[in-house]
Write a protein that holds these residues in place. Structure first.
Motif, short mmCIF file in Angstrom:
data_model
loop_
_atom_site.label_atom_id
_atom_site.label_comp_id
_atom_site.label_asym_id
_atom_site.label_seq_id
_atom_site.Cartn_x
_atom_site.Cartn_y
_atom_site.Cartn_z
N PHE A 47 0.85 -1.18 0.00
CA PHE A 47 0.00 0.00 0.00
C PHE A 47 0.89 1.24 0.00
O PHE A 47 1.76 1.36 0.86
N ASP A 48 0.71 2.13 -0.96
CA ASP A 48 1.40 3.42 -0.96
C ASP A 48 0.39 4.47 -0.52
O ASP A 48 -0.68 4.60 -1.12
N LEU A 49 0.74 5.20 0.53
CA LEU A 49 -0.18 6.18 1.10
C LEU A 49 0.48 7.55 1.17
O LEU A 49 1.69 7.65 1.33
N ASN A 86 0.54 2.62 11.77
CA ASN A 86 0.49 1.39 12.55
C ASN A 86 -0.95 1.07 12.96
O ASN A 86 -1.37 -0.09 12.92
N ALA A 87 -1.71 2.09 13.34
CA ALA A 87 -3.12 1.87 13.70
C ALA A 87 -3.92 1.39 12.48
O ALA A 87 -4.78 0.51 12.61
N MET A 88 -3.65 1.96 11.31
CA MET A 88 -4.33 1.53 10.09
C MET A 88 -4.06 0.06 9.81
O MET A 88 -4.96 -0.69 9.43
N CYS A 89 -2.81 -0.35 10.00
CA CYS A 89 -2.44 -1.75 9.76
C CYS A 89 -3.13 -2.67 10.76
O CYS A 89 -3.67 -3.71 10.38
N GLU A 90 -3.13 -2.29 12.02
CA GLU A 90 -3.74 -3.11 13.06
C GLU A 90 -5.25 -3.24 12.87
O GLU A 90 -5.84 -4.28 13.18
N LYS A 91 -5.88 -2.18 12.35
CA LYS A 91 -7.34 -2.17 12.24
C LYS A 91 -7.89 -2.62 10.89
O LYS A 91 -9.01 -3.10 10.81
#
Length: 80
Positions: A43-45, A60-65
């Motif tokens: 994913f490129d953001l 990190n929160a995006m990945c965890e959720k």
């Protein structure tokens, strides 16, 4: 603006049927030197209005959720 790349891969020990299919297809195409294939996703953001620390925390929160299933997947975050 902060640019980031998230790489998500299956954890070691988790079966990767898509990787095995790619491995078999490469062998059938004559690339027999490939020992094994593990597939993943990237994913490129672009994060706007955040400093580096806030961006890393949010990523990190995006990945965890959402972006990774942390039961079977690992992820790495690279911020530039």
């Amino acid at each position: 603006m902060i640019k980031a790349r998230v790489t998500v891969t299956l954890k070691n020990g988790v079966l990767d049927p898509q990787g095995k299919a790619i491995e078999g297809a490469l062998d059938a195409l004559g690339f027999s030197s490939v020992g094994s294939v593990r597939q993943g996703k990237v994913f490129d953001l672009e994060i706007e209005g955040a400093d580096r620390a806030k961006a890393e925390s949010d990523l990190n929160a995006m990945c965890e959720k959402l972006l990774a299933n942390t039961v079977i997947e690992d992820y790495t975050v690279s911020v530039t």
